[in-house]
Write a protein that holds these residues in place. Sequence first.
Motif, mmCIF file in Angstrom:
data_model
loop_
_atom_site.group_PDB
_atom_site.id
_atom_site.type_symbol
_atom_site.label_atom_id
_atom_site.label_comp_id
_atom_site.label_asym_id
_atom_site.label_seq_id
_atom_site.Cartn_x
_atom_site.Cartn_y
_atom_site.Cartn_z
ATOM 1 N N LEU A 75 2.391 5.035 -9.831
ATOM 2 C CA LEU A 75 1.374 5.764 -9.087
ATOM 3 C C LEU A 75 0.172 5.435 -8.861
ATOM 4 O O LEU A 75 -0.335 5.449 -7.803
ATOM 5 N N TYR A 76 -0.539 4.541 -9.748
ATOM 6 C CA TYR A 76 -1.780 3.973 -9.779
ATOM 7 C C TYR A 76 -1.539 2.834 -8.773
ATOM 8 O O TYR A 76 -2.533 2.575 -7.976
ATOM 9 N N THR A 77 -0.456 2.013 -8.901
ATOM 10 C CA THR A 77 -0.212 0.922 -7.764
ATOM 11 C C THR A 77 -0.325 1.349 -6.464
ATOM 12 O O THR A 77 -0.906 0.678 -5.368
ATOM 13 N N GLN A 78 0.403 2.541 -6.108
ATOM 14 C CA GLN A 78 0.528 3.075 -4.878
ATOM 15 C C GLN A 78 -0.851 3.559 -4.393
ATOM 16 O O GLN A 78 -1.272 3.379 -3.129
ATOM 17 N N ALA A 79 -1.677 3.994 -5.196
ATOM 18 C CA ALA A 79 -2.847 4.396 -4.921
ATOM 19 C C ALA A 79 -3.852 3.165 -4.651
ATOM 20 O O ALA A 79 -4.838 3.216 -3.888
ATOM 21 N N GLN A 80 -3.725 2.071 -5.441
ATOM 22 C CA GLN A 80 -4.431 0.933 -4.962
ATOM 23 C C GLN A 80 -4.037 0.392 -3.532
ATOM 24 O O GLN A 80 -4.790 -0.116 -2.808
ATOM 25 N N VAL A 81 -2.694 0.539 -3.117
ATOM 26 C CA VAL A 81 -2.341 -0.072 -2.065
ATOM 27 C C VAL A 81 -2.761 0.843 -0.777
ATOM 28 O O VAL A 81 -3.568 0.380 0.047
ATOM 29 N N ALA A 82 -2.894 2.085 -1.126
ATOM 30 C CA ALA A 82 -3.711 3.073 0.122
ATOM 31 C C ALA A 82 -5.209 2.722 0.106
ATOM 32 O O ALA A 82 -5.574 2.795 1.170
ATOM 33 N N GLY A 83 -5.652 2.430 -1.023
ATOM 34 C CA GLY A 83 -7.239 2.303 -0.904
ATOM 35 C C GLY A 83 -7.355 0.848 -0.371
ATOM 36 O O GLY A 83 -8.412 0.704 0.282
ATOM 37 N N LEU A 84 -6.787 0.070 -0.619
ATOM 38 C CA LEU A 84 -6.748 -1.532 0.122
ATOM 39 C C LEU A 84 -6.615 -1.445 1.608
ATOM 40 O O LEU A 84 -7.346 -2.054 2.205
ATOM 41 N N ARG A 85 -5.652 -0.564 1.862
ATOM 42 C CA ARG A 85 -5.033 -0.382 3.376
ATOM 43 C C ARG A 85 -6.322 0.142 4.145
ATOM 44 O O ARG A 85 -6.767 -0.205 5.175
ATOM 45 N N ALA A 86 -6.943 1.137 3.358
ATOM 46 C CA ALA A 86 -8.239 1.863 4.165
ATOM 47 C C ALA A 86 -9.231 0.747 4.440
ATOM 48 O O ALA A 86 -9.821 1.058 5.337
ATOM 49 N N ARG A 87 -9.425 0.100 3.285
ATOM 50 C CA ARG A 87 -10.654 -0.888 3.414
ATOM 51 C C ARG A 87 -10.328 -2.085 4.559
ATOM 52 O O ARG A 87 -11.171 -2.611 4.860
ATOM 53 N N LEU A 88 -9.233 -2.528 4.484
ATOM 54 C CA LEU A 88 -8.875 -3.614 4.879
ATOM 55 C C LEU A 88 -8.619 -3.471 6.533
ATOM 56 O O LEU A 88 -8.900 -4.486 7.550
ATOM 57 N N CYS A 321 -13.426 -4.735 -4.753
ATOM 58 C CA CYS A 321 -13.384 -5.991 -5.148
ATOM 59 C C CYS A 321 -12.062 -6.628 -4.717
ATOM 60 O O CYS A 321 -11.944 -7.682 -4.234
ATOM 61 N N LEU A 322 -10.913 -5.801 -4.562
ATOM 62 C CA LEU A 322 -9.589 -6.240 -4.050
ATOM 63 C C LEU A 322 -9.723 -6.671 -2.746
ATOM 64 O O LEU A 322 -9.299 -7.800 -2.138
ATOM 65 N N ALA A 323 -10.405 -5.722 -1.852
ATOM 66 C CA ALA A 323 -10.707 -6.070 -0.295
ATOM 67 C C ALA A 323 -11.375 -7.224 -0.256
ATOM 68 O O ALA A 323 -11.181 -8.296 0.651
ATOM 69 N N GLU A 324 -12.497 -7.444 -0.943
ATOM 70 C CA GLU A 324 -13.244 -8.550 -0.853
ATOM 71 C C GLU A 324 -12.245 -9.933 -1.497
ATOM 72 O O GLU A 324 -12.552 -11.020 -0.480
ATOM 73 N N LEU A 325 -11.585 -10.051 -2.284
ATOM 74 C CA LEU A 325 -10.679 -10.933 -2.787
ATOM 75 C C LEU A 325 -9.746 -11.427 -1.584
ATOM 76 O O LEU A 325 -9.491 -12.554 -1.092
ATOM 77 N N THR A 326 -9.359 -10.432 -0.909
ATOM 78 C CA THR A 326 -8.210 -10.480 0.238
ATOM 79 C C THR A 326 -9.062 -11.268 1.378
ATOM 80 O O THR A 326 -8.365 -12.121 2.026
ATOM 81 N N ARG A 327 -10.031 -10.625 1.715
ATOM 82 C CA ARG A 327 -10.545 -11.145 2.927
ATOM 83 C C ARG A 327 -11.184 -12.626 2.662
ATOM 84 O O ARG A 327 -11.071 -13.498 3.746
ATOM 85 N N GLU A 328 -11.642 -12.857 1.475
ATOM 86 C CA GLU A 328 -11.973 -14.241 1.068
ATOM 87 C C GLU A 328 -11.012 -15.257 1.496
ATOM 88 O O GLU A 328 -10.940 -16.247 1.935
ATOM 89 N N ASN A 329 -9.654 -14.846 1.167
ATOM 90 C CA ASN A 329 -8.493 -15.542 1.318
ATOM 91 C C ASN A 329 -8.094 -15.824 2.729
ATOM 92 O O ASN A 329 -7.436 -16.620 3.343
ATOM 93 N N ALA A 330 -8.435 -14.566 3.597
ATOM 94 C CA ALA A 330 -7.927 -14.688 4.883
ATOM 95 C C ALA A 330 -8.900 -15.595 5.703
ATOM 96 O O ALA A 330 -8.424 -16.077 6.783
ATOM 97 N N VAL A 331 -10.201 -15.614 5.389
ATOM 98 C CA VAL A 331 -11.129 -16.600 5.970
ATOM 99 C C VAL A 331 -10.867 -17.859 5.669
ATOM 100 O O VAL A 331 -11.051 -18.753 6.529
ATOM 101 N N ALA A 332 -10.199 -17.995 4.460
ATOM 102 C CA ALA A 332 -9.661 -19.659 4.114
ATOM 103 C C ALA A 332 -8.559 -19.979 5.019
ATOM 104 O O ALA A 332 -8.458 -21.163 5.241
ATOM 105 N N TRP A 333 -7.934 -19.004 5.852
ATOM 106 C CA TRP A 333 -6.975 -19.503 6.810
ATOM 107 C C TRP A 333 -7.489 -19.619 8.085
ATOM 108 O O TRP A 333 -7.002 -19.908 9.170
#
Length: 344
Positions: A75-88, A321-333
């Motif tokens: 349940l918390y993982t699904q909430a994290q996914v939803a929150g990350l989707r909204a931020r990205l 923080c998770l969104a920031e980590l994801t963006r940092e790695n996307a920029v590396a591409w």
Amino acid sequence: MKTGVLLAQLGTPAAPTAKALRPYLRQFLSDRRVIDYHPLLWKPILHGIILRARPRRSARLYKRIWTDAGSPLLLYTQAQVAGLRARLGADFHVLPGMTYGEPSIKTAIQSLEGMGIERIIVLPMFPQFSSTTTSCVYDAVYRAAAGSTTAFGHDHKRFTPALRFVAPWYNHPGYIRAMQKHLQRQIGQLDAQPDRFVISFHGIPLRYIQTGDPYRQHCEITADLLAAAMGWGDDDWTLSFQSRFGPEAWLEPYTEDVLESLPAQGIERPFVFSPGFVTDCLETLDELGNEGREQFERGGGDPSAYHLAPCLNDNKNFLDCLAELTRENAVAWGETPTRPATPA
């Protein structure tokens, strides 16, 4: 081009029953990253002893934390996914994937490939690297994305998506800041100030550290950074390791021994937190929440004065923080994805 994001977790059984626990434990405890004994030694023990008794015991423990909506970790993982989707935003597609159980990493990779996604960022939800967790994610992702070869054949995959694994983030400023704000909020809600902070990480066999696993060092760095951010002195907090299993020596001190010894030291109001678990699960809700309180009481403490802080779960600062980590790695591409406004 849309980028896939795989939020990789350890996993959870489908139900708090022995029937559901048996295949989950079989998959988990058969992973040689977790238990590295030779199969000729380990499989008779696993199938002849452990899988006969442990599913029933584990099911009783899971029932103590299970919610009407299902597994807390899922349940918390699904909430994290939803929150990350909204931020990205629309440039990314985020899916959860479990190393063991469902929804599996294989299912998530197949779903992303089915959408025509050719680049995937893998975000292991383990801030501190360990061969027993992070490497298991790497193995599962590689098998799903590229196929696997065994002595009896191999999977034929003609295309493999580009993969980028988020490096261990045990010292990331956003992670430390999220924990700091989270704990300050938790402490502020208490009637009395805690007189000892116990920072508990999941343990691993000491032999794994001696043969190259950097896990303990990562845990110590995280704990030191968190203590500094909180303004704790050396006598204010204790580092410990939980979830010992089997006859081998594991990382010490053991959390159960620490909790039981606190009353004899004059500690009356312990505050427990586990930075290595970013999602509440059996090891936090039951092992630290229920069993930890009992251990403190067994040492002579008042169980009503024992406090366990929840994991970061879907904390807004943590999702940032998770969104920031994801963006940092996307920029590396070589990309500069649009940065949407952070949800309120």
